[in-house]
Design a protein around this motif. Structure first.
Motif, PDB file in Angstrom:
ATOM      1  N   THR A  52     -34.513  32.163  45.375  1.00 31.66           N
ATOM      2  CA  THR A  52     -33.626  32.755  44.436  1.00 31.66           C
ATOM      3  C   THR A  52     -32.156  32.745  44.956  1.00 31.66           C
ATOM      4  O   THR A  52     -31.279  32.391  43.951  1.00 31.66           O
ATOM      5  CB  THR A  52     -33.943  34.408  44.402  1.00 31.66           C
ATOM      6  OG1 THR A  52     -35.424  34.388  43.876  1.00 31.66           O
ATOM      7  CG2 THR A  52     -32.757  34.870  43.663  1.00 31.66           C
ATOM      8  N   GLY A 112     -29.516  36.866  55.042  1.00 34.41           N
ATOM      9  CA  GLY A 112     -28.418  36.258  56.395  1.00 34.41           C
ATOM     10  C   GLY A 112     -29.310  35.566  57.436  1.00 34.41           C
ATOM     11  O   GLY A 112     -28.613  35.646  58.486  1.00 34.41           O
ATOM     12  N   VAL A 146     -40.242  42.033  47.888  1.00 36.82           N
ATOM     13  CA  VAL A 146     -39.952  40.686  48.419  1.00 36.82           C
ATOM     14  C   VAL A 146     -39.430  39.781  47.302  1.00 36.82           C
ATOM     15  O   VAL A 146     -38.776  38.984  47.677  1.00 36.82           O
ATOM     16  CB  VAL A 146     -41.449  40.108  48.901  1.00 36.82           C
ATOM     17  CG1 VAL A 146     -41.555  38.702  48.843  1.00 36.82           C
ATOM     18  CG2 VAL A 146     -41.715  40.912  50.200  1.00 36.82           C
ATOM     19  N   GLN A 176     -25.266  38.338  44.193  1.00 35.71           N
ATOM     20  CA  GLN A 176     -24.644  36.891  44.561  1.00 35.71           C
ATOM     21  C   GLN A 176     -24.064  36.429  43.410  1.00 35.71           C
ATOM     22  O   GLN A 176     -23.009  35.678  43.660  1.00 35.71           O
ATOM     23  CB  GLN A 176     -25.968  36.164  44.844  1.00 35.71           C
ATOM     24  CG  GLN A 176     -26.558  36.481  46.145  1.00 35.71           C
ATOM     25  CD  GLN A 176     -27.933  35.668  46.483  1.00 35.71           C
ATOM     26  OE1 GLN A 176     -28.364  35.237  45.416  1.00 35.71           O
ATOM     27  NE2 GLN A 176     -28.411  35.797  47.640  1.00 35.71           N
TER      28      GLN A 176
END
Ligand code: G6P
Length: 613
Positions: free
Chosen positions: A307, A355, A403, A412
């Protein structure tokens, strides 16, 4: 992948470990185990194929009064998911127990050497090799437990976050990391170790993020940190920002649903404090320091996986549209192995919710080694990518447990939008008026998403019609293309229905052959650029009896006459489309998966944090 938790202190260890493992299950959930060390001087080890709940049931009401222990939830790499391969693993003489997240790459060589020295292995895992190596070094060198661990690690190639216990020194807990995350929790007379802070936050807010190549030695209530080369380090204590509420389901049936519904808030959180509408400015600490670099920048490279890679594609459109900088978007796993041409003039952005994704980290390390400026867009505070980069922007979406990524994606994209606009301003590629219009537009997004979320019941009914589909096609153009890719990924991840995302015009070059009355096709068909062209593609599908679901702009009656089902979303700027049009696709996937009886929060074979290549 895999989640690890360990505890040493005054409380009963087992409940803390089991609860912690449940919080870490997003990291892997094919088997789980615990090892407890009580006054008997022997390990009590419980292991079970399946979820942590199965492990908990198998422990049942057995007495587990130990105050020291550790647990593991597994995502299999070496060896099938079964009771035997589940962690913890014991050394041959039963003195040491280990849990491990990562991969020991030279395990085969080490195993061969150990077999020659008489070691016999019970599992097929790389992890068991490491605990036998510790035993071997401990025995041959007449050194302490902690020194045996340190010496062993100098022989290991690969990635690890490990915790080791020794039954002969029950007041010791040793953790070490290289390439896999590890957080230490510092409580009152107690210590915690975990893959992330979620198992710890309930007990203490004081944490230490262990760095690569460091070993944490907890002896009783004392913590010492040293490197594998034996240099003592001073621990730096951070205060945790997450709270307990944010990692619980809050009345929703699944984390995924909670996270979808959190998006008006999480998007607001990701731009809050960065936009000042009245003054017409965007402040992003990570960006401002590169003003000179941006003025002459020739290209941006974006790396990510899954994603996050889709968010990167949106980033490409945004940076090119607003800041007029050419962008290359790369799968981190491909970038790192294909000798990319990159130098100190490049600006490389890594996008990653966790990250910690191993490929993204490695791609970034490669770019750094070639002198590029590296920048991270990450959600998990204190994770490895933010610690490696020259600068970055946190997405502030809050913990994402499901998940399949939802709110992390839109956060983002929000961060990328702010970046693109900031850089556009620095480069003078955007007029004052357009800049103002865009910030005003961003501020309307949470309300628009609230509106989309009101279509939930309607989407749930629609899902009933498509729950038995075997394939799905998602088509879009421009900013609608990454949305189509993300929609298809969401559906396959959680419902196991095969789905493909394509640029709508590319349909003619292949996917059109698949279309018949059995094939649902989702079109991102909003009244933005390319609307007429997308409508033509819809006609082509209808002419071949495909079933069309359109994501369309509120008020577009024309489209309703053409397609089988319409989901309306509020009108928005082209560049905001990914933030709004993705939401109904998340909901559609969610409801289809629930109707098919799938575990939406923990889909089979997947893990949230992929810390192996
Ligand atoms: C896994 C997850 C995906 C995620 C991808 C990248 O595959 O299941 O949801 O998009 O990793 O993860 P990252 O943490 O780097 O965004």
């Amino acid at each position: 992948m895999c989640g690890i938790v360990a505890y040493i202190g005054h409380r009963e260890a087992c409940p803390i470990i089991l609860k912690g493992l449940k919080r870490l299950e997003y990291r892997g959930y094919d088997s789980a185990g615990v090892a407890l060390l009580d006054n008997s001087g022997e390990f009590k080890v419980y292991k079970k194929t399946g979820k942590v709940a199965d492990l908990e049931a198998s422990i049942g009401s057995q007495s587990t009064t130990a105050h020291t222990g550790m647990g593991h939830t597994r995502w299999a790499t070496h060896g099938a998911p079964n009771d035997l391969n589940a962690h913890p693993h014991l050394s041959g003489n039963g003195e040491f127990a280990i849990i491990h997240n990562g991969i020991i790459e030279n395990y085969a060589t080490l195993k061969e050497m150990l077999i020659k020295r008489g070691h016999a292995f019970k599992s097929e895992t790389d992890t068991e090799v490491l605990v036998h190596l510790i035993e071997e070094i401990h025995k041959n060198n007449n050194v302490s437990f902690e020194e045996a661990v340190r010496m062993s690690l100098t022989q290991v190639i690969g990635a690890y976050a490990i915790v080791i216990l020794s039954k002969n020194t029950p007041d010791y807990l040793i953790g070490a990391r290289k390439g896999s995350p590890m957080v230490l929790g510092i409580g009152e007379g107690e210590h915690f170790i975990a893959s992330d802070a979620t198992p710890i936050v309930e007990y203490t807010r004081n944490v230490v993020y262990l760095n690569d190549g460091e070993i944490a030695i907890i002896k009783g209530t004392e913590l010492t940190i040293k490197t594998i080369d034996n240099t003592i380090k001073t621990p730096f204590i951070h205060e945790l920002e997450i709270n307990l509420e944010s990692i619980e389901k809050g009345g929703y049936e699944h984390f995924m649903m909670k996270e979808i519904f959190e998006q008006p808030r999480s998007i607001l959180d990701s731009y809050r404090g960065r936009i000042q509408l009245s003054e017409g400015i965007i402040t992003m600490a990570g960006i401002d320091k590169f003003e000179d670099k941006f003025k002459n920048l020739k290209r941006i490279i974006i790396v990510g996986c899954g994603t996050s890679w889709h968010a990167g594609l949106v980033g490409e459109y945004l940076f090119e549209d607003f800041a007029r900088i050419p962008v290359e978007v790369e799968y981190a796993s491909e970038f790192r192995y294909r000798n990319p041409i990159i130098d100190e003039n490049d600006f490389v952005i890594a996008i990653s919710q966790s990250g910690e994704t191993a490929d993204t980290l490695a791609a970034l390390e490669l770019a750094k080694s070639k002198g590029a400026t590296i920048f991270g867009i990450c959600n998990v505070v204190g994770s490895s990518i933010p610690r490696l980069t020259d600068a970055g922007a946190y997405t502030h979406a809050g913990p994402e447990i499901g998940v399949a990524s939802t709110k992390a994606f839109t956060a983002q994209v929000t961060a990328l939008t702010l970046m693109a606009l900031s850089i556009a301003q620095i480069r003078g590629t955007i007029t004052k008026q357009r800049f103002h219009e865009m910030i005003a537009e961003i501020e309307t997004i949470p309300a628009k998403i609230e509106k989309v979320l009101q279509t939930n019941e309607m989407i749930k009914e629609l899902a009933v019609k498509f729950k038995d589909a075997r394939n799905f096609l998602y088509l879009g153009r421009g900013y609608g293309f990454p949305v189509a890719l993300e929609g298809a990924l969401k559906l396959k991840e959680i419902s196991y229905i095969h789905a493909e995302g394509y640029p709508a015009a590319e349909m003619k070059h292949g996917p059109i052959a698949l279309i018949d009355e059995e094939m649902p096709v989702v079109f991102i068909a909003t009244q933005n650029n390319n609307y007429e062209k997308v409508v033509s593609s819809i006609q082509e599908v209808k002419a071949r009896k495909g079933v069309v679901i359109a994501i369309a702009t509120e008020g577009d009656k024309h489209i309703a006459e053409m397609v089988d089902h319409v989901i309306y979303i509020p009108a928005c700027e082209e560049s905001s489309l990914p933030l709004i049009a993705t939401i109904p696709l998340q909901l559609l996937s969610y409801h289809i998966a629930v109707l098919r009886g799938c575990n939406v929060d923990q889909p089979r074979n997947l893990a949230k944090s992929v810390t192996v290549e």
